[in-house]
Design a protein around this motif. Structure first.
Motif, PDB file in Angstrom:
ATOM      1  N   LEU A  27     -21.690  -0.024  -3.534  1.00 16.09           N
ATOM      2  CA  LEU A  27     -21.007   0.187  -4.818  1.00 16.09           C
ATOM      3  C   LEU A  27     -19.633  -0.468  -4.885  1.00 16.09           C
ATOM      4  O   LEU A  27     -19.055  -0.568  -5.966  1.00 16.09           O
ATOM      5  CB  LEU A  27     -20.881   1.699  -5.090  1.00 16.09           C
ATOM      6  N   ALA A  28     -19.078  -0.857  -3.731  1.00 17.08           N
ATOM      7  CA  ALA A  28     -17.736  -1.447  -3.714  1.00 17.08           C
ATOM      8  C   ALA A  28     -17.738  -2.728  -2.897  1.00 17.08           C
ATOM      9  O   ALA A  28     -18.333  -2.778  -1.812  1.00 17.08           O
ATOM     10  CB  ALA A  28     -16.742  -0.450  -3.107  1.00 17.08           C
ATOM     11  N   GLY A  29     -17.059  -3.759  -3.417  1.00 18.55           N
ATOM     12  CA  GLY A  29     -16.971  -5.019  -2.685  1.00 18.55           C
ATOM     13  C   GLY A  29     -16.195  -4.841  -1.392  1.00 18.55           C
ATOM     14  O   GLY A  29     -16.583  -5.343  -0.338  1.00 18.55           O
ATOM     15  N   GLU A  30     -15.065  -4.101  -1.500  1.00 18.77           N
ATOM     16  CA  GLU A  30     -14.234  -3.853  -0.324  1.00 18.77           C
ATOM     17  C   GLU A  30     -13.647  -2.445  -0.417  1.00 18.77           C
ATOM     18  O   GLU A  30     -13.247  -2.009  -1.502  1.00 18.77           O
ATOM     19  CB  GLU A  30     -13.085  -4.884  -0.273  1.00 18.77           C
ATOM     20  N   ILE A  31     -13.600  -1.733   0.699  1.00 20.99           N
ATOM     21  CA  ILE A  31     -12.989  -0.397   0.717  1.00 20.99           C
ATOM     22  C   ILE A  31     -11.744  -0.472   1.599  1.00 20.99           C
ATOM     23  O   ILE A  31     -11.824  -0.753   2.796  1.00 20.99           O
ATOM     24  CB  ILE A  31     -13.974   0.668   1.245  1.00 20.99           C
ATOM     25  N   VAL A  32     -10.602  -0.233   0.938  1.00 16.03           N
ATOM     26  CA  VAL A  32      -9.320  -0.284   1.644  1.00 16.03           C
ATOM     27  C   VAL A  32      -8.798   1.144   1.730  1.00 16.03           C
ATOM     28  O   VAL A  32      -8.952   1.917   0.777  1.00 16.03           O
ATOM     29  CB  VAL A  32      -8.311  -1.154   0.849  1.00 16.03           C
ATOM     30  N   ARG A 141     -24.447  17.420  -6.844  1.00 18.47           N
ATOM     31  CA  ARG A 141     -23.317  18.327  -7.076  1.00 18.47           C
ATOM     32  C   ARG A 141     -22.558  17.861  -8.314  1.00 18.47           C
ATOM     33  O   ARG A 141     -22.594  16.694  -8.670  1.00 18.47           O
ATOM     34  CB  ARG A 141     -22.365  18.330  -5.861  1.00 18.47           C
ATOM     35  N   TRP A 142     -21.840  18.781  -8.941  1.00 15.57           N
ATOM     36  CA  TRP A 142     -21.049  18.410 -10.125  1.00 15.57           C
ATOM     37  C   TRP A 142     -19.766  17.721  -9.714  1.00 15.57           C
ATOM     38  O   TRP A 142     -19.160  18.068  -8.680  1.00 15.57           O
ATOM     39  CB  TRP A 142     -20.703  19.651 -10.952  1.00 15.57           C
ATOM     40  N   TRP A 143     -19.351  16.768 -10.540  1.00 21.09           N
ATOM     41  CA  TRP A 143     -18.055  16.088 -10.368  1.00 21.09           C
ATOM     42  C   TRP A 143     -17.389  16.189 -11.737  1.00 21.09           C
ATOM     43  O   TRP A 143     -17.860  15.594 -12.710  1.00 21.09           O
ATOM     44  CB  TRP A 143     -18.289  14.626  -9.974  1.00 21.09           C
ATOM     45  N   LEU A 144     -16.340  16.978 -11.831  1.00 21.75           N
ATOM     46  CA  LEU A 144     -15.704  17.209 -13.125  1.00 21.75           C
ATOM     47  C   LEU A 144     -14.614  16.172 -13.370  1.00 21.75           C
ATOM     48  O   LEU A 144     -13.799  15.886 -12.487  1.00 21.75           O
ATOM     49  CB  LEU A 144     -15.107  18.622 -13.171  1.00 21.75           C
ATOM     50  N   SER A 157     -16.561   5.034 -18.572  1.00 26.96           N
ATOM     51  CA  SER A 157     -17.992   4.930 -18.269  1.00 26.96           C
ATOM     52  C   SER A 157     -18.208   4.195 -16.938  1.00 26.96           C
ATOM     53  O   SER A 157     -19.177   4.465 -16.223  1.00 26.96           O
ATOM     54  CB  SER A 157     -18.772   4.304 -19.423  1.00 26.96           C
ATOM     55  N   ARG A 158     -17.287   3.321 -16.574  1.00 31.96           N
ATOM     56  CA  ARG A 158     -17.411   2.637 -15.278  1.00 31.96           C
ATOM     57  C   ARG A 158     -17.209   3.628 -14.129  1.00 31.96           C
ATOM     58  O   ARG A 158     -17.966   3.639 -13.153  1.00 31.96           O
ATOM     59  CB  ARG A 158     -16.348   1.533 -15.219  1.00 31.96           C
ATOM     60  N   LEU A 159     -16.218   4.493 -14.274  1.00 28.60           N
ATOM     61  CA  LEU A 159     -15.965   5.495 -13.224  1.00 28.60           C
ATOM     62  C   LEU A 159     -17.135   6.471 -13.138  1.00 28.60           C
ATOM     63  O   LEU A 159     -17.610   6.823 -12.056  1.00 28.60           O
ATOM     64  CB  LEU A 159     -14.664   6.251 -13.526  1.00 28.60           C
ATOM     65  N   ARG A 160     -17.608   6.859 -14.302  1.00 29.98           N
ATOM     66  CA  ARG A 160     -18.765   7.755 -14.364  1.00 29.98           C
ATOM     67  C   ARG A 160     -19.971   7.139 -13.652  1.00 29.98           C
ATOM     68  O   ARG A 160     -20.679   7.799 -12.884  1.00 29.98           O
ATOM     69  CB  ARG A 160     -19.096   7.952 -15.852  1.00 29.98           C
ATOM     70  N   GLY A 161     -20.157   5.849 -13.872  1.00 27.90           N
ATOM     71  CA  GLY A 161     -21.270   5.122 -13.243  1.00 27.90           C
ATOM     72  C   GLY A 161     -21.162   5.154 -11.722  1.00 27.90           C
ATOM     73  O   GLY A 161     -22.155   5.347 -11.019  1.00 27.90           O
ATOM     74  N   LEU A 162     -19.946   4.989 -11.213  1.00 26.76           N
ATOM     75  CA  LEU A 162     -19.749   5.023  -9.755  1.00 26.76           C
ATOM     76  C   LEU A 162     -20.111   6.409  -9.211  1.00 26.76           C
ATOM     77  O   LEU A 162     -20.836   6.541  -8.223  1.00 26.76           O
ATOM     78  CB  LEU A 162     -18.284   4.711  -9.413  1.00 26.76           C
ATOM     79  N   ILE A 163     -19.610   7.427  -9.893  1.00 30.71           N
ATOM     80  CA  ILE A 163     -19.816   8.801  -9.409  1.00 30.71           C
ATOM     81  C   ILE A 163     -21.305   9.152  -9.433  1.00 30.71           C
ATOM     82  O   ILE A 163     -21.844   9.713  -8.482  1.00 30.71           O
ATOM     83  CB  ILE A 163     -18.983   9.790 -10.263  1.00 30.71           C
ATOM     84  N   SER A 165     -23.724   7.080  -9.261  1.00 26.75           N
ATOM     85  CA  SER A 165     -24.413   6.294  -8.223  1.00 26.75           C
ATOM     86  C   SER A 165     -24.235   6.914  -6.842  1.00 26.75           C
ATOM     87  O   SER A 165     -25.018   6.654  -5.937  1.00 26.75           O
ATOM     88  CB  SER A 165     -23.894   4.856  -8.206  1.00 26.75           C
ATOM     89  N   MET A 166     -23.170   7.718  -6.666  1.00 26.15           N
ATOM     90  CA  MET A 166     -22.998   8.423  -5.377  1.00 26.15           C
ATOM     91  C   MET A 166     -23.832   9.702  -5.349  1.00 26.15           C
ATOM     92  O   MET A 166     -23.771  10.472  -4.391  1.00 26.15           O
ATOM     93  CB  MET A 166     -21.515   8.755  -5.147  1.00 26.15           C
ATOM     94  N   GLY A 167     -24.591   9.965  -6.424  1.00 20.89           N
ATOM     95  CA  GLY A 167     -25.525  11.093  -6.427  1.00 20.89           C
ATOM     96  C   GLY A 167     -25.064  12.309  -7.189  1.00 20.89           C
ATOM     97  O   GLY A 167     -25.799  13.298  -7.298  1.00 20.89           O
ATOM     98  N   ALA A 168     -23.831  12.266  -7.730  1.00 16.64           N
ATOM     99  CA  ALA A 168     -23.291  13.462  -8.394  1.00 16.64           C
ATOM    100  C   ALA A 168     -23.633  13.489  -9.882  1.00 16.64           C
ATOM    101  O   ALA A 168     -24.028  12.479 -10.469  1.00 16.64           O
ATOM    102  CB  ALA A 168     -21.781  13.511  -8.201  1.00 16.64           C
ATOM    103  N   LYS A 169     -23.468  14.673 -10.489  1.00 21.48           N
ATOM    104  CA  LYS A 169     -23.637  14.853 -11.933  1.00 21.48           C
ATOM    105  C   LYS A 169     -22.235  15.001 -12.525  1.00 21.48           C
ATOM    106  O   LYS A 169     -21.411  15.731 -11.961  1.00 21.48           O
ATOM    107  CB  LYS A 169     -24.453  16.107 -12.227  1.00 21.48           C
ATOM    108  N   VAL A 170     -21.988  14.317 -13.637  1.00 14.21           N
ATOM    109  CA  VAL A 170     -20.628  14.301 -14.182  1.00 14.21           C
ATOM    110  C   VAL A 170     -20.529  15.160 -15.433  1.00 14.21           C
ATOM    111  O   VAL A 170     -21.408  15.141 -16.284  1.00 14.21           O
ATOM    112  CB  VAL A 170     -20.205  12.853 -14.529  1.00 14.21           C
ATOM    113  N   ASP A 171     -19.452  15.933 -15.528  1.00 15.82           N
ATOM    114  CA  ASP A 171     -19.134  16.673 -16.746  1.00 15.82           C
ATOM    115  C   ASP A 171     -17.664  16.440 -17.051  1.00 15.82           C
ATOM    116  O   ASP A 171     -16.867  16.266 -16.131  1.00 15.82           O
ATOM    117  CB  ASP A 171     -19.371  18.175 -16.522  1.00 15.82           C
ATOM    118  N   SER A 172     -17.322  16.462 -18.340  1.00 14.83           N
ATOM    119  CA  SER A 172     -15.918  16.305 -18.719  1.00 14.83           C
ATOM    120  C   SER A 172     -15.429  17.583 -19.386  1.00 14.83           C
ATOM    121  O   SER A 172     -16.190  18.250 -20.088  1.00 14.83           O
ATOM    122  CB  SER A 172     -15.756  15.154 -19.715  1.00 14.83           C
TER     123      SER A 172
END
Ligand code: NAP
Length: 306
Positions: A27-32, A141-144, A157-163, A165-172
């Protein structure tokens, strides 16, 4: 790939789990990364970061996503340090367990050219540090998220897509609502576990080792929660003070009612009360938030009831 370069500030349980999950799915080109101690930085370099930096300012340079993964009480100093070094157009998020305090601490230090979208993964264990993370921590798991009004929809929506893709469900939700909800589902249960273990610790001095010996009978689950990271939880209670005190007040009233029913021998009250609470447990299992296996799926051998 969701982001070209992700900077993780703080490299403990949550950051290392994110890094493992992002690596597993590309999901990430580089992790710093950056963390306070050289020891943690060395572990992170070995296990899950492509690059680690000695300062947070250095780590965020050129990142299109910055994730603040430090204890809530450390957020302000980090935000002040990284503010001038953030790339225009970058998204800044955090994983802090309290949201109003983080917004107050972080937002004033960020330039207008970045998108600040606070967040909170509702996932964790009683372990901490860079060796404690694993790729599936956020699975189901939920990610609020508590996006501010007028937030850029594309950044959200880009951040939501990342979350996701890590397997979580997103709510705002809004910040105040978040802090109240987590006081009920997480913060006050931790306060109660800390207190119960404290009571038993006092008793242990009275009854010697029996508290440890028979701990499978319910107490053991309190000790797991009460083993959570002291720095993180100190900061949670200091920064979500109002919501926690509100819910603790209600807890005290309920406890008094229960205490009275026990004293008066009011079995009908106790039975009706426990029937309602049992239905809540069933609801949690039906919602996929926990296992239906007896005793949380622990090996039956040697298990004791309560
Ligand atoms: P953790 O395992 O204890 O890791 C915290 C990390 O922050 C460590 O790498 C630590 O570095 C670093 N750090 C602390 N102060 C710092 C500073 N001033 N500058 C740079 N780095 C600093 O914590 P965690 O469990 O991942 O929690 C991180 C955040 O997630 C907290 O805000 C917490 O509220 C939130 N959260 C936790 C859970 C949970 O169950 N654990 C769940 C959801 C959200 P060193 O190792 O060098 O000390």
């Amino acid at each position: 790939m969701k982001y070209r370069r992700v900077a993780l500030i703080g490299l403990g349980l949550i950051a290392s789990s994110m890094a493992h999950a992002m690596r597993a799915k590309g999901l990430a080109g580089e992790i710093v990364g950056h963390a306070k101690s050289a020891e943690t930085r060395a572990v992170a370099r070995e296990l899950f970061c492509d690059r680690v930096c000695e300062t947070a300012a250095e780590a965020v340079k050129g990142a299109d996503l910055v994730v603040l993964c430090v204890p809530v009480g450390a957020m302000e100093a980090i935000a002040a340090e990284i503010g001038p070094h953030l790339a225009p157009g970058a998204t800044v998020t955090d994983v802090g367990s309290v949201k109003q305090a983080v917004v107050d601490a972080v937002a004033p230090h960020l330039p207008e050219s970045v998108h600040f979208i606070p967040g909170h993964p509702m996932a964790g264990t009683e372990y901490s540090g860079p060796r404690s993370g694993f790729a599936t921590l956020f699975q189901n798991r939920w990610w609020l998220l508590t996006p501010p009004e007028g937030v850029d929809p594309e950044a959200l929506s880009r951040l939501r897509g990342l979350i996701e893709s890590m397997g979580a469900k997103v709510d705002s939700m809004n910040v105040a609502h978040h802090d109240l909800v987590v006081a009920v589902v997480s913060h006050v249960p931790h306060a109660i576990a800390y207190t119960m273990v404290g009571v038993a610790d006092h008793m242990r001095r009275v009854s010697q080792s029996e508290v440890i010996k028979y701990s499978a009978a319910g107490f053991r689950d309190f000790t797991r929660i009460a083993a959570s990271d002291p720095t993180m939880w100190r900061d949670v209670f200091l920064t979500n003070k109002d919501a926690v005190l509100d819910i603790l007040g209600r807890f005290g009233e309920e406890l008094s009612t229960l205490q009275r029913a026990i004293r008066m021998g009011d079995g009908d009250h106790l039975h009706a009360y426990f029937t309602r609470t049992r239905a809540i447990r069933r609801g949690i299992i039906e919602a996929g938030q926990d296992t239906a296996a007896p005793d949380f799926g622990r090996a039956v051998e040697g298990a004791e009831g309560g």
